[in-house]
Design a protein around this motif. Structure first.
Motif, PDB file in Angstrom:
ATOM      1  N   ASP A 211       0.837  -1.197   0.000  1.00 33.00           N
ATOM      2  CA  ASP A 211       0.000   0.000   0.000  1.00 33.00           C
ATOM      3  C   ASP A 211       0.876   1.252   0.000  1.00 33.00           C
ATOM      4  N   ARG A 212       0.251   2.392  -0.247  1.00 33.54           N
ATOM      5  CA  ARG A 212       0.982   3.649  -0.162  1.00 33.54           C
ATOM      6  C   ARG A 212       1.444   3.909   1.275  1.00 33.54           C
TER       7      ARG A 212
ATOM      8  N   ASP B  71       0.524  12.282   8.465  1.00 37.51           N
ATOM      9  CA  ASP B  71      -0.908  12.155   8.739  1.00 37.51           C
ATOM     10  C   ASP B  71      -1.760  11.913   7.502  1.00 37.51           C
ATOM     11  N   ALA B  72      -1.169  11.340   6.458  1.00 37.28           N
ATOM     12  CA  ALA B  72      -1.954  11.034   5.263  1.00 37.28           C
ATOM     13  C   ALA B  72      -1.252   9.942   4.464  1.00 37.28           C
ATOM     14  N   GLU B  73      -2.044   9.235   3.666  1.00 36.42           N
ATOM     15  CA  GLU B  73      -1.474   8.257   2.756  1.00 36.42           C
ATOM     16  C   GLU B  73      -0.944   8.997   1.534  1.00 36.42           C
TER      17      GLU B  73
ATOM     18  N   THR C 155       6.230  14.440   0.214  1.00 36.86           N
ATOM     19  CA  THR C 155       6.739  14.957   1.487  1.00 36.86           C
ATOM     20  C   THR C 155       8.155  14.491   1.805  1.00 36.86           C
ATOM     21  N   GLY C 156       8.749  13.662   0.973  1.00 38.63           N
ATOM     22  CA  GLY C 156      10.103  13.206   1.253  1.00 38.63           C
ATOM     23  C   GLY C 156      10.346  11.762   0.876  1.00 38.63           C
TER      24      GLY C 156
END
Length: 316
Positions: free
Chosen positions: A164-165, A170-172, A198-199
C-alpha cells in the motif's frame, strides 16, 4: 510522430483500482456514478530519462535516444499513452519500461523503437514511477497514483499488489519516484526506495512496512522504532521528482527535487546538494556513478564529476 513501425498490444485491465472501488463503496456511491477516465493521447511528454547502457533515453515532448557521443534520434512513443517515467536494467540491454499517464506500463525490447503494452492486472490509473529490481531484471515495480506499489515478476506480463501507499505526515501519500537499491542491509539484499510529495521512504523486499531511511539493517530498523537521523537529510516537505541508484555503486543515490539535485553516498542517510536549480528528472549510466544527467526547467544538463560541475547537454 515519425516512425510508424511501432507494434502495440493495448490490453489494459479495465477494472477499477482497488482504492477507487473501496472508496466508492464506503461512500455509498454506486459504481455507475464513478467518473470514467479517458485514455491519454499518444506522446512522450515526460520529462523522464534513463540510461540504456551508454545510451540516454529522454521523454520530453518527444521520445528520443542518444547513443554515446552521437546525435539524438527520435523514437516512436508508446501508442497507449504519454510517458511519465522510465526504467532500465544493465542485465537486459535494450529493454525499457515506461510508466504511462493514461494508465499501465509499456515495454520496449529493442531500445525504444517498438513498444508493447504490458498492464494485465494493473489498476487503470497513471503510473507515476517505475523501477527494475536490482538483482532480478525481469522484476518490475510500478507506482500507481491513488493506489500503491505493484510488482511484476515476468517483465510486465502480469502484476500484483506489493505494498500500500506509505502513511506520512498524517496522510497516505502517492509515490512519485522509485529506485531498487542492492544493499547488504536489505532483506535478501534489496530495498525499494520511494519518493513522495513529502520526502523519502523505503521498504525492504519483505514488503512488511514502509520506514524512514536510517543506518543499520532492515530487521534492526523494523524492531527498533528509532527515528531517522537528523544529520543532513533531504529537505523536508519537498516532492521527490526522481530517484536513481548508481548500478556500479549502489550506495550512491541521486534525487531530483524542486530545490535541485541531491546526492547520498551512504544509501540515503546523509545527503548533500549538488545543484541548486529545480530538477525534474535524473539518470546515471550503469558503469559510471560520477556521470549524472538531469532535466531542469532550463533544459538538459550533465555532470562528469558527481555533480560538482554541470554543463548543458545539447539536444537536436
Amino acid at each position: 510522430m515519425k516512425g510508424t513501425n511501432m507494434t502495440t498490444t493495448a490490453r489494459h485491465s479495465t477494472r477499477l483500482s482497488r482504492r477507487a472501488f473501496l472508496g466508492a463503496m464506503a461512500a455509498g456511491v454506486g459504481l455507475i456514478g464513478l467518473p470514467v477516465r479517458l485514455r491519454a493521447a499518444p506522446g512522450a511528454t515526460g520529462p523522464a530519462i534513463a540510461f540504456d547502457g551508454d545510451a540516454l533515453i529522454l521523454a520530453k515532448d518527444i521520445l528520443s535516444r542518444r547513443d554515446g557521443a552521437g546525435g539524438w534520434k527520435e523514437l516512436s512513443a508508446p501508442a497507449v499513452g504519454s510517458i511519465l517515467s522510465l526504467a532500465t536494467h544493465p542485465g537486459r540491454p535494450g529493454r525499457i519500461a515506461a510508466g504511462l499517464a493514461g494508465g499501465g506500463v509499456a515495454i520496449s525490447e529493442d531500445g525504444g523503437h517498438r513498444w508493447e503494452a504490458r498492464s494485465q492486472g494493473l489498476p487503470y490509473a497513471p503510473v507515476t514511477a517505475v523501477t527494475v529490481a536490482a538483482a532480478e531484471p525481469d522484476t518490475i515495480y510500478a507506482a500507481i497514483r491513488g493506489d500503491g506499489l505493484w510488482k511484476s515478476e515476468d517483465a510486465g506480463r502480469s502484476w500484483g499488489l506489493a505494498m500500500d501507499r506509505p502513511w506520512l505526515a498524517d496522510a497516505e501519500r502517492d509515490l512519485t519516484a522509485l529506485a531498487s537499491v542492492d544493499l547488504a542491509t536489505g532483506m535478501g539484499g534489496i530495498w525499494i526506495y520511494a519518493g513522495t510529495e513529502t520526502g523519502l521512504t523505503r521498504v525492504p523486499d519483505c514488503f512488511c512496512r514502509w520506514q524512514d531511511v536510517q543506518p543499520g539493517d532492515a530487521m534492526d530498523a523494523l524492531v527498533s522504532g528509532k527515528p531517522a537521523p537528523s544529520e543532513a537529510p533531504l529537505p523536508e516537505g519537498e516532492t521527490i521528482n526522481a530517484l536513481v541508484s548508481a548500478a556500479s555503486q549502489p550506495t550512491r543515490l541521486y534525487a531530483a527535487l524542486p530545490s535541485g539535485i541531491w546526492e547520498s553516498q551512504d544509501a540515503g542517510v546523509v545527503w548533500s546538494q549538488r545543484l541548486s536549480t529545480s530538477a525534474l528528472a535524473v539518470a546515471v549510466p550503469p558503469a559510471n556513478a560520477d556521470h549524472v544527467v538531469a532535466v531542469t526547467g532550463d533544459g538538459l544538463i550533465e555532470s562528469r564529476d558527481g555533480g560538482a560541475n554541470w554543463t548543458a547537454l545539447a539536444r537536436a
